[in-house]
Design a protein around this motif. Structure first.
Motif, PDB file in Angstrom:
ATOM      1  N   UNK A  96       0.859  -1.178   0.000  1.00  7.92           N
ATOM      2  CA  UNK A  96       0.000   0.000   0.000  1.00  7.92           C
ATOM      3  C   UNK A  96       0.897   1.231   0.000  1.00  7.92           C
ATOM      4  N   UNK A  97       0.611   2.211  -0.870  1.00  2.00           N
ATOM      5  CA  UNK A  97       1.489   3.370  -0.973  1.00  2.00           C
ATOM      6  C   UNK A  97       0.703   4.610  -1.394  1.00  2.00           C
ATOM      7  N   UNK A  98       1.194   5.759  -0.962  1.00  2.00           N
ATOM      8  CA  UNK A  98       0.628   7.021  -1.461  1.00  2.00           C
ATOM      9  C   UNK A  98       0.819   7.058  -2.965  1.00  2.00           C
ATOM     10  N   UNK A  99      -0.198   7.551  -3.692  1.00  2.00           N
ATOM     11  CA  UNK A  99      -0.210   7.330  -5.139  1.00  2.00           C
ATOM     12  C   UNK A  99       0.911   8.048  -5.892  1.00  2.00           C
ATOM     13  N   UNK A 100       1.211   9.273  -5.555  1.00  2.00           N
ATOM     14  CA  UNK A 100       2.269   9.971  -6.281  1.00  2.00           C
ATOM     15  C   UNK A 100       3.624   9.334  -6.081  1.00  2.00           C
ATOM     16  N   UNK A 132       8.290   6.420  -7.574  1.00  2.00           N
ATOM     17  CA  UNK A 132       9.422   5.734  -6.942  1.00  2.00           C
ATOM     18  C   UNK A 132       9.192   4.236  -6.760  1.00  2.00           C
ATOM     19  N   UNK A 133       8.028   3.856  -6.198  1.00  2.00           N
ATOM     20  CA  UNK A 133       7.796   2.440  -5.906  1.00  2.00           C
ATOM     21  C   UNK A 133       7.677   1.632  -7.194  1.00  2.00           C
ATOM     22  N   UNK A 134       6.920   2.137  -8.159  1.00  2.00           N
ATOM     23  CA  UNK A 134       6.710   1.385  -9.403  1.00  2.00           C
ATOM     24  C   UNK A 134       8.008   1.094 -10.147  1.00  2.00           C
ATOM     25  N   UNK A 135       8.865   2.081 -10.431  1.00  2.00           N
ATOM     26  CA  UNK A 135      10.110   1.737 -11.140  1.00  2.00           C
ATOM     27  C   UNK A 135      11.000   0.790 -10.336  1.00  2.00           C
TER      28      UNK A 135
END
Length: 302
Positions: free
Chosen positions: A103-107, A112-115
């Motif tokens: 779970x993560x803040x969307x921006x 950062x999380x996606x890459x």
């Protein structure tokens, strides 16, 4: 003559391990593709075999007892052995396989999380990822995720918090908006402008909203639960926006406003239960996010 107590079922031990990581029977049932009733029944059976309680209910969800902690250590050994066996059977030396829920803040999640996780999957293709966007404080009651990336101060004693950097908020506007409405020179002059930010009534992290800034009430507001909608609203000249610096700094179409007078700096954390952090998959995910944040720390610190 009383017989020795039977050894606990490995399947039930692994269920207990999942409960320890996620904290709620419903979340465990969803993860394992079964029902809340089945999970409860298996835990009762395990406790009967062990001769004591393994879990204690708290406002934060299920927590391990001392006996439960011992059982979880055995379950982790079973999990590791099964992972090694899986690799042997697959003739694959990579021990990282299985699902990780984040779970993560969307921006921050997008930037950062996606890459970080895409690169991790390229190196370990047997890892699967489920990522949920949620702008909130760390959960007092587990929501079925292994890892939470949150903004603001954490106050959960049963989880470990790992710093990732800072979420820096500044004021931005589109050049066209400033040409039509003028550039405010003081905070007081913001009262004559439109303002773009989160929906205050739905905001769980108060520091991300307008009310907590001490800025004057604006002429009008454009509020959205999505940070991407807020960025687009500012780009399309809806008003002056309170935006994460890492999403817009240096981008064409965004001009800083009151750059030397206003800034909000909030810590970003990766938060997980100790049981989850002992999982090799979760360890790898945390390391990947940390590496991504460290490599681009200029965007998180400036």
């Amino acid at each position: 003559m009383e017989t020795d107590r039977r050894l606990p079922s490995p399947d039930d031990l692994l269920i207990l391990l999942t409960v320890a990581r996620l904290g709620r029977f419903n979340a465990v049932a969803e993860t394992l593709g079964t029902t809340h009733t089945t999970i409860s029944r298996r835990i009762v059976a395990l406790e009967k075999q062990l001769g004591g309680r393994t879990l204690s209910r708290t406002p934060r969800g299920w927590e391990l007892t001392a006996l439960g902690a011992e059982a979880v250590r055995a379950a982790e050994a079973i999990e590791e052995s099964l992972g090694n066996l899986r690799c042997t059977l697959a003739r694959d030396a990579d021990p990282l396989a299985g699902l990780v829920r984040i779970s993560t803040v969307d921006g921050f999640g997008a930037e950062f999380v996606t890459p970080a996780l895409v690169r991790l999957q390229a190196e370990h293709p047997r890892i699967s990822v489920e990522m949920f966007s949620a702008t909130r404080k760390v959960s007092q009651n587990r929501s079925g995720v292994d890892l939470e990336v949150v903004v603001g101060h954490t106050d959960v004693s049963t989880a470990q918090s790992i710093p990732l950097g800072h979420y820096v908020l500044r004021l931005y506007a589109a050049p066209g908006y400033l040409q039509r409405h003028g550039i405010p020179q003081t905070a007081e002059e913001l009262s004559g402008h439109g303002f773009v930010s989160y929906v205050e009534s739905a905001l769980l992290v108060e520091e991300l909203g307008h009310r907590s800034t001490g800025l004057p009430d604006p002429r009008s507001t454009f509020q959205a639960t999505s940070i991407f909608a807020q960025v687009e609203a500012v780009r399309r000249e809806a008003g002056i926006g309170l935006l994460p610096n890492f999403m817009v700094a240096g981008r064409e179409g965004f001009e800083p406003v009151l750059a030397t007078e206003f800034e909000r700096r909030l810590p970003i954390w990766a938060v997980a239960r100790p049981e989850a952090l002992r999982s090799p998959r979760v360890q790898a995910v945390v390391a990947a996010i940390q590496a991504e944040a460290a490599a681009r720390q200029d965007l998180l610190a400036s």
